[in-house]
Design an enzyme around this catalytic site. Structure first.
Site, PDB file in Angstrom:
ATOM      1  N   SER A  15       0.832  -1.207   0.000  1.00  0.00           N
ATOM      2  CA  SER A  15       0.000   0.000   0.000  1.00  0.00           C
ATOM      3  C   SER A  15       0.863   1.254   0.000  1.00  0.00           C
ATOM      4  O   SER A  15       0.621   2.186  -0.773  1.00  0.00           O
ATOM      5  CB  SER A  15      -0.901   0.030   1.237  1.00  0.00           C
ATOM      6  OG  SER A  15      -1.771  -1.065   1.252  1.00  0.00           O
ATOM      7  N   ARG A  43       0.410   8.243   5.867  1.00  0.00           N
ATOM      8  CA  ARG A  43      -0.522   7.432   6.661  1.00  0.00           C
ATOM      9  C   ARG A  43      -1.928   8.024   6.621  1.00  0.00           C
ATOM     10  O   ARG A  43      -2.922   7.291   6.650  1.00  0.00           O
ATOM     11  CB  ARG A  43      -0.030   7.233   8.099  1.00  0.00           C
ATOM     12  CG  ARG A  43      -0.812   6.164   8.867  1.00  0.00           C
ATOM     13  CD  ARG A  43      -0.078   5.624  10.074  1.00  0.00           C
ATOM     14  NE  ARG A  43       0.976   4.704   9.701  1.00  0.00           N
ATOM     15  CZ  ARG A  43       0.804   3.398   9.483  1.00  0.00           C
ATOM     16  NH1 ARG A  43      -0.386   2.847   9.592  1.00  0.00           N
ATOM     17  NH2 ARG A  43       1.822   2.648   9.154  1.00  0.00           N
ATOM     18  N   HIS A  46      -3.222   6.761   3.493  1.00  0.00           N
ATOM     19  CA  HIS A  46      -3.452   5.326   3.643  1.00  0.00           C
ATOM     20  C   HIS A  46      -4.798   5.043   4.315  1.00  0.00           C
ATOM     21  O   HIS A  46      -5.507   4.110   3.947  1.00  0.00           O
ATOM     22  CB  HIS A  46      -2.295   4.733   4.464  1.00  0.00           C
ATOM     23  CG  HIS A  46      -2.403   3.274   4.731  1.00  0.00           C
ATOM     24  ND1 HIS A  46      -2.753   2.770   5.966  1.00  0.00           N
ATOM     25  CD2 HIS A  46      -2.210   2.192   3.941  1.00  0.00           C
ATOM     26  CE1 HIS A  46      -2.764   1.446   5.909  1.00  0.00           C
ATOM     27  NE2 HIS A  46      -2.439   1.074   4.698  1.00  0.00           N
TER      28      HIS A  46
END
Lengths: 218, 218
Positions: A15, A43, A46
């Protein structure tokens, strides 16, 4: 259907690789200011699959470094929602003896809110201010919590190390984050409407994983 | 700074008004299929400030109606993350005697995961399947949880009323949601990469508020 990846570590690595590649495609000239800011921004992307966080996450006063210090000192992490609190990984925080709280459903918050005619989120911030020790506020939902922090700091009533201010919303959220960003308080803010408890938790997680030198953690 | 709205009810009303107005601007011809689907889609936008949910949320088998039935019968709501569970409003669920669970941190999930070489999210789904009574699965994070549900239903091992399948992510998430959407299982899915625990919780909340005839609830 039997071919899907069942190893979480591999999923996360892949990812972050995709996120890095797509950032390069979206904006080949984009430069992260520091590796820690890079971890935080990636993040947030994400956790939302939303590349808007590449541009709307803004940092002042080295907030992310100060938050790492609070964690290392075993200080307090205070969230405005139980959802943000639930999304924060506790493993590293526990290793450092950190404390984490959300006072929004505390009986005293109901009482203060009613008595003073303020939101429970504001009352919860007032309660948290009574804690001893270094404090980081993590706000993913309530603009009024941000305003409460700004007002209390302005009135000199408040000790605070840094604020993660990423409330999502259509009324007051963008204004509250702009005011936070322009204040003297070290902060990480998501300018505009976007944000949320998930993004708030993701930012805390990126900051703590970075202390341990890991980008990926479950 | 003294001018911000401190009354949550007013904030939410105003937010939904803005969302409705902007949907009309974005796509003047857009038609919601039912008022309940409208509530669900608008609340997903409300929780993310992301209008992509106008087009990527898809419904099959009247899942949203079936979920209301499960709630009214006091059935089980099972989430894949504690964050989704934390975001679900418990007030109405409690009125109906519903049960809500997340097994991902259950000790048995760790054990099953290790023994079988599967993710804890998959193990948690296996554990939940042992519950008696009507069940709704709410998946905001783990594509493997979706695949576990699909595999178990296919193998005839599973009783299930409906799935809310909105895992966010770059690896497997979109594929898992497409597979769910194309299956026989009544579902609400967010096609593509986007979704998350916040969106999962928002969908459950929209569905339960609609039972009570309210759009806005805190």
């Amino acid at each position: 259907m039997d071919q899907y990846i069942k190893v979480p570590h591999q999923i996360t690595d892949k990812s972050f690789e995709i996120i890095s590649d797509e950032i390069k495609e979206l904006d080949p000239t984009f430069q992260f200011q520091t590796p820690l800011q890079e971890d935080i921004i990636k993040r947030a992307i994400h956790t939302s699959a939303d590349f808007d966080y590449l541009k709307n996450l803004v940092f002042t006063g080295k907030a992310e470094i100060l938050i790492q210090e609070v964690i290392k000192q075993g200080g307090h992490i205070i969230t405005d929602t139980n959802m943000a609190l639930a999304g924060i990984n506790k493993k590293i925080l526990d290793q450092y003896g950190c404390h984490y709280h959300c006072f929004v459903n505390d009986e005293r918050a109901f009482k203060i809110s009613k008595e003073k005619g303020i939101t429970r989120s504001m009352a919860a911030i007032q309660l948290a201010s009574q804690l001893e020790g270094p404090k980081v506020y993590v706000i993913g939902n309530a603009p009024t919590a941000i305003y409460q922090i700004l007002e209390s700091v302005e009135a000199g009533k408040f000790e605070i190390e840094a604020v993660i201010g990423v409330p999502v919303g259509f009324v007051g959220a963008a204004e509250s984050k702009k005011a936070l960003h322009e204040s003297e308080i070290p902060s990480i803010a998501a300018l505009g409407r976007k944000g949320g408890s998930n993004v708030a938790a993701a930012i805390v997680n990126a900051i703590q994983y970075n202390i341990k030198g890991i980008i990926h953690q479950h």
